[in-house]
Write a protein that holds these residues in place. Structure first.
Motif, PDB file in Angstrom:
ATOM      1  N   PRO A  79      69.608  56.566  24.620  1.00  0.00           N
ATOM      2  CA  PRO A  79      69.918  57.029  25.977  1.00  0.00           C
ATOM      3  C   PRO A  79      70.560  55.934  26.812  1.00  0.00           C
ATOM      4  N   ARG A  80      71.583  56.292  27.597  1.00  0.00           N
ATOM      5  CA  ARG A  80      72.285  55.311  28.427  1.00  0.00           C
ATOM      6  C   ARG A  80      72.195  55.669  29.901  1.00  0.00           C
ATOM      7  N   LEU A  81      71.623  56.857  30.229  1.00  0.00           N
ATOM      8  CA  LEU A  81      71.543  57.269  31.639  1.00  0.00           C
ATOM      9  C   LEU A  81      70.488  56.438  32.356  1.00  0.00           C
ATOM     10  N   ARG A  82      70.463  56.505  33.708  1.00  0.00           N
ATOM     11  CA  ARG A  82      69.475  55.720  34.454  1.00  0.00           C
ATOM     12  C   ARG A  82      68.129  56.439  34.476  1.00  0.00           C
ATOM     13  N   ALA A  83      68.146  57.780  34.623  1.00  0.00           N
ATOM     14  CA  ALA A  83      66.892  58.546  34.684  1.00  0.00           C
ATOM     15  C   ALA A  83      67.206  60.019  34.449  1.00  0.00           C
ATOM     16  N   PHE A  84      66.144  60.822  34.165  1.00  0.00           N
ATOM     17  CA  PHE A  84      66.296  62.223  33.777  1.00  0.00           C
ATOM     18  C   PHE A  84      65.361  63.066  34.621  1.00  0.00           C
ATOM     19  N   VAL A  85      65.894  64.116  35.269  1.00  0.00           N
ATOM     20  CA  VAL A  85      65.100  64.936  36.198  1.00  0.00           C
ATOM     21  C   VAL A  85      65.075  66.384  35.715  1.00  0.00           C
ATOM     22  N   VAL A  86      63.862  66.940  35.582  1.00  0.00           N
ATOM     23  CA  VAL A  86      63.748  68.325  35.113  1.00  0.00           C
ATOM     24  C   VAL A  86      62.747  69.084  35.986  1.00  0.00           C
ATOM     25  N   ARG A  87      62.802  70.400  35.924  1.00  0.00           N
ATOM     26  CA  ARG A  87      61.848  71.241  36.669  1.00  0.00           C
ATOM     27  C   ARG A  87      60.502  71.237  35.960  1.00  0.00           C
ATOM     28  N   GLU A  88      60.543  71.561  34.661  1.00  0.00           N
ATOM     29  CA  GLU A  88      59.305  71.604  33.872  1.00  0.00           C
ATOM     30  C   GLU A  88      59.530  70.958  32.517  1.00  0.00           C
ATOM     31  N   LEU A  89      58.751  69.963  32.202  1.00  0.00           N
ATOM     32  CA  LEU A  89      58.836  69.262  30.913  1.00  0.00           C
ATOM     33  C   LEU A  89      57.931  69.954  29.905  1.00  0.00           C
ATOM     34  N   CYS A  90      58.493  70.254  28.718  1.00  0.00           N
ATOM     35  CA  CYS A  90      57.633  70.780  27.634  1.00  0.00           C
ATOM     36  C   CYS A  90      57.064  69.595  26.861  1.00  0.00           C
ATOM     37  N   ARG A  91      55.741  69.482  26.848  1.00  0.00           N
ATOM     38  CA  ARG A  91      55.102  68.341  26.167  1.00  0.00           C
ATOM     39  C   ARG A  91      54.637  68.705  24.755  1.00  0.00           C
ATOM     40  N   ALA A  92      54.855  69.993  24.371  1.00  0.00           N
ATOM     41  CA  ALA A  92      54.431  70.416  23.017  1.00  0.00           C
ATOM     42  C   ALA A  92      55.600  71.120  22.336  1.00  0.00           C
ATOM     43  N   PRO A  93      56.610  70.342  21.873  1.00  0.00           N
ATOM     44  CA  PRO A  93      57.801  70.958  21.284  1.00  0.00           C
ATOM     45  C   PRO A  93      57.487  71.706  20.003  1.00  0.00           C
ATOM     46  N   SER A  94      58.304  72.744  19.741  1.00  0.00           N
ATOM     47  CA  SER A  94      58.125  73.527  18.520  1.00  0.00           C
ATOM     48  C   SER A  94      59.471  73.670  17.831  1.00  0.00           C
ATOM     49  N   ASN A  95      59.685  72.841  16.790  1.00  0.00           N
ATOM     50  CA  ASN A  95      60.971  72.859  16.106  1.00  0.00           C
ATOM     51  C   ASN A  95      60.824  72.044  14.828  1.00  0.00           C
ATOM     52  N   PHE A  96      61.188  72.615  13.674  1.00  0.00           N
ATOM     53  CA  PHE A  96      60.982  71.903  12.405  1.00  0.00           C
ATOM     54  C   PHE A  96      61.810  70.625  12.338  1.00  0.00           C
TER      55      PHE A  96
END
Ligand SMILES: NC(=O)CC[C@H](N)C(=O)O
Length: 383
Positions: A79-96
């Motif tokens: 990552p090269r950006l300074r920071a990342f802003v989201v509404r809702e972070l998913c802390r339990a990803p589901s993807n093989f």
């Protein structure tokens, strides 16, 4: 307990607006231009696109992180950006294909994340008043202090951010496109050309596309001179995407000016802007930029509309085009220039991202067009 009292991070803009939320990823304090991206997916590619260097990126899609992070779908070393802003972070990803969560990925990369703010309100403000400098902090939660810091911070205009992200030395690239490409991997072309790619903060999927269509690619730092590039005896030169304002990159503009007419040139995004500046046009800053994966672009030569992936805050000023520049593509949202060609030299470019990563593959044909230009030039030189 008030929102502020239970918050662990605060984003303050130079216009005085303040957003309290919850921190994720790393902790600390950063300053950057606050921008937004409207893509629904592709946060792994967005995070690793070096063009976002110097920026605090807000996602308009409300749920981010749900398919985790994998190390195949990346566009640079990290990552090269300074920071990342989201509404809702998913802390339990589901993807093989997920190798770690977005939270863990940003923490390891030292990038601050902010969730739980009203991203719609933030984006409406950016759309109405334009992109603005902001400060995101997990250590100073005093709004007035942060607003003052944002107001004192330098604008992205006039900054050379290429030096922060370009490679220190040249290297060769051999990886082709993955299994998700529209260009059939098994039909990839044999090596036909040697291309020198000038890396101002290059997205790796551009290199994968060039390799896929039969180019042997030598990547050189963005500060390379025309003599250094010509010494590598390329069949064509590629000008990459990259961060910040194109105007202060005088070394890059000079190199391109010295290469013009000597061999075929293809540019994308920052490379498009630099080619325009080298040819005598001017650039200007858009109000809030184009960042997303569904920007409609009209190809003026065949009247086809391409749905494109975009990430840019500057553009070429149509009022400053020299006589030898023909506009080939226009943005249907705001009529800005999205593609051009020089009528008297083998050089063309697009403002948007035909390599997708992430986004539609409508514009992959441009990599074949670059090969055709090299064929044409090779034919001429043998004639
Ligand atoms: N993706 C890019 O190359 C961006 C180009 C330039 N930094 C801009 O914001 O317009």
């Amino acid at each position: 307990m008030s929102q502020e009292a239970k918050s662990s991070a605060c984003l303050a803009l130079a216009d005085g607006s303040v957003f309290f939320g919850s921190a994720f990823g790393a902790s600390g304090e950063v300053t950057g231009e606050v921008v937004f991206n409207t893509s629904m997916t592709g946060y792994g590619e967005i995070l690793t696109d070096p063009s976002y260097c110097g920026q605090i990126v807000t996602m308009t899609y409300p749920l981010i992180g749900n398919y985790g992070i994998n190390f195949e779908d990346v566009e640079s070393k990290g990552p090269r950006l300074r920071a990342f802003v989201v509404r809702e972070l998913c802390r339990a990803p589901s993807n093989f294909r997920s190798e770690l969560s977005l939270d863990d990925y940003l923490r390891k990369a030292g990038i601050i994340g902010l969730e739980g703010i009203d991203t719609r309100s933030l984006v409406r403000r950016l759309r109405s008043q334009g992109a603005v400098t902001g400060v995101l902090s997990t250590i100073d939660l005093d709004p007035q202090s942060l607003i003052a810091k944002a107001q004192a911070a330098p604008s992205i205009v006039g900054q050379d951010l290429v030096q922060e992200v370009m490679p220190a030395a040249s290297f060769s690239w051999t990886e082709k496109l993955g299994n998700f490409a529209t260009l059939a991997p098994q039909d990839s072309q044999p090596t036909r050309y040697h291309v020198v790619a000038i890396d101002y903060g290059m997205k790796w999927n551009i290199l994968r596309h060039l390799t896929q269509v039969g180019c042997r690619v030598t990547v050189v730092p963005g500060t390379s001179t025309a003599a250094e590039i010509l010494a590598l005896q390329p069949d064509g030169v590629f000008l990459s995407n990259g961060p910040g304002d194109p105007e202060p990159l005088t070394y890059a503009i000079r190199t391109i000016r010295e290469l013009l007419g000597k061999l075929p040139i293809f540019g994308i995004c920052l490379g498009h802007q630099l080619l325009g500046l080298a040819a005598g046009a001017r650039t200007y800053k858009l109000k809030f930029g184009h960042r997303g994966a569904n920007q409609p672009v009209m190809n003026l030569r065949n009247s086809k509309v391409e749905i494109t992936s975009q990430n840019h805050g500057f553009a070429i000023d149509a009022l400053t085009l020299p006589a030898n520049i023909e506009v080939t593509h226009r943005n249907l949202n705001d009529q800005t220039i999205e593609g051009m060609r020089l009528t008297d030299q083998p050089a063309f470019s697009v403002q948007y991202h035909p390599e997708a990563a992430a986004g539609p593959h409508d514009s992959a044909y441009l990599f074949e067009e670059f090969c055709s230009l090299m064929d044409l030039s090779a034919g001429k030189s043998k004639a």
